[in-house]
Design a protein around this motif. Structure first.
Motif, PDB file in Angstrom:
ATOM      1  N   GLU A  56      66.309  68.357 -39.957  1.00  0.00           N
ATOM      2  CA  GLU A  56      67.445  69.269 -39.977  1.00  0.00           C
ATOM      3  C   GLU A  56      67.181  70.664 -39.410  1.00  0.00           C
ATOM      4  O   GLU A  56      68.105  71.456 -39.324  1.00  0.00           O
ATOM      5  CB  GLU A  56      67.959  69.405 -41.416  1.00  0.00           C
ATOM      6  N   PHE A  58      66.537  73.667 -36.705  1.00  0.00           N
ATOM      7  CA  PHE A  58      66.673  74.061 -35.310  1.00  0.00           C
ATOM      8  C   PHE A  58      65.353  74.728 -34.912  1.00  0.00           C
ATOM      9  O   PHE A  58      65.069  75.856 -35.331  1.00  0.00           O
ATOM     10  CB  PHE A  58      67.826  75.051 -35.136  1.00  0.00           C
ATOM     11  N   PHE A 102      70.807  77.615 -41.188  1.00  0.00           N
ATOM     12  CA  PHE A 102      71.088  76.654 -40.120  1.00  0.00           C
ATOM     13  C   PHE A 102      70.365  75.338 -40.384  1.00  0.00           C
ATOM     14  O   PHE A 102      69.151  75.322 -40.587  1.00  0.00           O
ATOM     15  CB  PHE A 102      70.634  77.228 -38.776  1.00  0.00           C
ATOM     16  N   ARG A 103      71.139  74.263 -40.384  1.00  0.00           N
ATOM     17  CA  ARG A 103      70.552  72.924 -40.525  1.00  0.00           C
ATOM     18  C   ARG A 103      71.262  71.969 -39.584  1.00  0.00           C
ATOM     19  O   ARG A 103      72.497  71.916 -39.550  1.00  0.00           O
ATOM     20  CB  ARG A 103      70.659  72.411 -41.965  1.00  0.00           C
ATOM     21  N   TYR A 104      70.485  71.198 -38.854  1.00  0.00           N
ATOM     22  CA  TYR A 104      71.046  70.249 -37.901  1.00  0.00           C
ATOM     23  C   TYR A 104      71.375  68.951 -38.645  1.00  0.00           C
ATOM     24  O   TYR A 104      70.547  68.055 -38.762  1.00  0.00           O
ATOM     25  CB  TYR A 104      70.072  69.970 -36.756  1.00  0.00           C
ATOM     26  N   GLU A 105      72.571  68.884 -39.177  1.00  0.00           N
ATOM     27  CA  GLU A 105      73.009  67.693 -39.899  1.00  0.00           C
ATOM     28  C   GLU A 105      74.435  67.353 -39.493  1.00  0.00           C
ATOM     29  O   GLU A 105      75.117  68.142 -38.830  1.00  0.00           O
ATOM     30  CB  GLU A 105      72.909  67.902 -41.408  1.00  0.00           C
ATOM     31  N   LYS A 106      74.895  66.210 -39.901  1.00  0.00           N
ATOM     32  CA  LYS A 106      76.228  65.763 -39.523  1.00  0.00           C
ATOM     33  C   LYS A 106      77.282  66.649 -40.184  1.00  0.00           C
ATOM     34  O   LYS A 106      77.370  66.714 -41.404  1.00  0.00           O
ATOM     35  CB  LYS A 106      76.437  64.312 -39.966  1.00  0.00           C
ATOM     36  N   ARG A 113      76.702  73.101 -39.614  1.00  0.00           N
ATOM     37  CA  ARG A 113      75.332  73.351 -39.155  1.00  0.00           C
ATOM     38  C   ARG A 113      74.954  74.820 -39.317  1.00  0.00           C
ATOM     39  O   ARG A 113      73.779  75.137 -39.450  1.00  0.00           O
ATOM     40  CB  ARG A 113      75.186  72.883 -37.708  1.00  0.00           C
ATOM     41  N   GLN A 114      75.912  75.702 -39.245  1.00  0.00           N
ATOM     42  CA  GLN A 114      75.700  77.076 -39.707  1.00  0.00           C
ATOM     43  C   GLN A 114      76.480  77.228 -40.997  1.00  0.00           C
ATOM     44  O   GLN A 114      77.660  76.913 -41.047  1.00  0.00           O
ATOM     45  CB  GLN A 114      76.193  78.099 -38.691  1.00  0.00           C
TER      46      GLN A 114
END
Length: 423
Positions: A56, A58, A102-106, A113-114
């Motif tokens: 998750e 960036f 910030f997490r790169y998730e669905k 994601r933010q």
């Protein structure tokens, strides 16, 4: 990621103001740290085999080849900050921060994601008293925000030794039921088996329900610590539910953990969560320091407030200034600036451009202002103003001199300010 438009910004501002005021009342001090950190910080603090680190973050390389990550949470950055700045060498600290993570998730409802968090981190207090204070403070926060249907769930993960023992017990248990585990659970089995207990897969509900409970592997110290927390909450009348399956997704948690949950947001119902992390400071190179804290998602709170219309929309201004289009711009702007200078804090909109009185009144109504100040060409020459109530028909319309207008606005501003403080 998302934009916040004016029809929602007022909710954010009021929410942040209420939270900031409450934290100040309890003696918590604000800190601020960068959006970017060295990736190694999160690997060592959060854990290599957590969802956050594995999937998750960036992460990118700088021109010099250093690995940098956008902050996925605030606790690791806070620990890094207090160590680098020597904040916990001598004195306990009660700290808070606010800002985007910030997490790169669905992306889904209540999860982007933010996302914005307010976090509270406390260092140097070993007992359950400060844990109780955090829970009582957040309970008061829900009351001030007007939130309903919010419940508190508690659990304890014990000391690091308790957790290690329980980890091995869980591995042996789930190994006997491999055929019932999904691929994600099998991947976590030997790296982070406690996270399996947090699975939302209905096909695994039965095997998770029958899993051993950590309460059966707690040391006397851990039991007493958790009992101390519950005793304080009971004495203060705060309702809670002990959930033996409640775990936190990050490796640094020990002892008490908790979640505040609402059923009004569907599956993403946790609006605030946290617990103790007594080992993290030492793991990051500092001396052993007891620590506890929580983070709350502002996005979900804003969504709750808007969906359930908990607050009335904030008007653009208290007063809308309507003027005859024959009055020169420099003269009317000079006049309104003198009014603002005489009534500090007055929220007044001056109609810009050429428009009829009818058109200006429509804009005044749309602004949500309580009063309109109206001045024609002759009235301007005599410095006589018409004041019309836009929300209160009983007030009607009254004529006032310049000094009477200032006195009236000052009295109205004081009334409104007192009213806002009591809301």
């Amino acid at each position: 990621m998302y934009d916040v438009t004016p029809d929602q910004v007022w909710v954010w501002q009021k929410l942040e103001s209420i939270i900031t005021d409450l934290l100040s009342q309890y003696g918590y001090q604000e800190i601020r740290f960068p959006v970017l950190e060295k990736t190694d910080l999160f690997h060592s603090a959060i854990g290599e085999v957590t969802d956050v680190v594995e999937k998750e973050m960036f992460t990118f390389e700088t021109r010099k080849g250093d690995s940098i990550s956008m902050r996925p949470e605030g606790t690791a950055s806070t620990v890094r900050m207090v160590l680098q700045n020597g904040l916990i060498f001598n004195d306990p600290q009660k700290l808070w921060y606010s800002g985007p993570m910030f997490r790169y998730e669905k992306p889904q409802k209540g999860r982007n994601r933010q996302f914005s968090q307010v976090g509270v981190e406390v260092f140097g207090f070993p007992g359950p008293d400060v844990d109780a204070e955090l829970l009582l403070m957040t309970h008061k926060m829900w009351q001030q925000l007007g939130l309903k249907n919010v419940r508190l769930e508690l659990n304890t993960l014990g000391t690091a030794e308790c957790r290690a023992t329980y980890r091995e017990v869980l591995i042996k248990y789930f190994e006997q039921h491999l055929e019932l585990l999904d691929e994600e659970a099998k991947k976590r089995l030997h790296s982070n088996p406690l996270r399996i207990l947090d699975s939302k897969n209905p096909a695994m509900a039965t095997v998770i329900e029958s899993a051993p409970l950590i309460k059966d592997y707690l040391s006397t110290e851990s039991q007493q610590h958790f009992k101390g927390l519950c005793d304080i909450l009971d004495a203060c009348g705060l309702t809670y539910q002990v959930n033996p399956k409640l775990v936190r997704g990050l490796d640094y948690y020990t002892h008490n953990v908790f979640e505040w949950i609402t059923d009004d947001l569907g599956a993403q119902g946790t609006i605030c969560a946290g617990g103790r992390y007594d080992r993290l400071v030492e793991m990051q190179g500092g001396k052993a320091t007891p620590a506890t804290g929580f983070a709350m998602g502002l996005d979900r709170l804003v969504e709750l407030i808007l969906e359930h219309k908990l607050w009335e929309p904030k008007p653009q201004a208290q007063v809308y200034f309507i003027r005859d289009k024959s009055i020169a711009d420099d003269q009317v702007i000079k006049l309104t600036e003198s009014i603002r200078a005489a009534v500090p804090g007055l929220q007044m909109m001056l109609h810009m451009g050429q428009a009829s009185f009818k058109s200006q009144f429509k804009k005044a109504d749309k602004s949500g202002a309580q009063f309109a100040i109206i001045i024609g060409e002759e009235e301007f020459a005599q410095q006589v103003f018409a004041v019309k109530a836009l929300q209160d028909r009983a007030f009607g319309q009254q004529q006032m001199s310049y000094q009477e207008l200032l006195t009236f606005l000052q009295s109205q501003l004081n009334i409104n300010s007192a009213s806002n403080c009591n809301t």
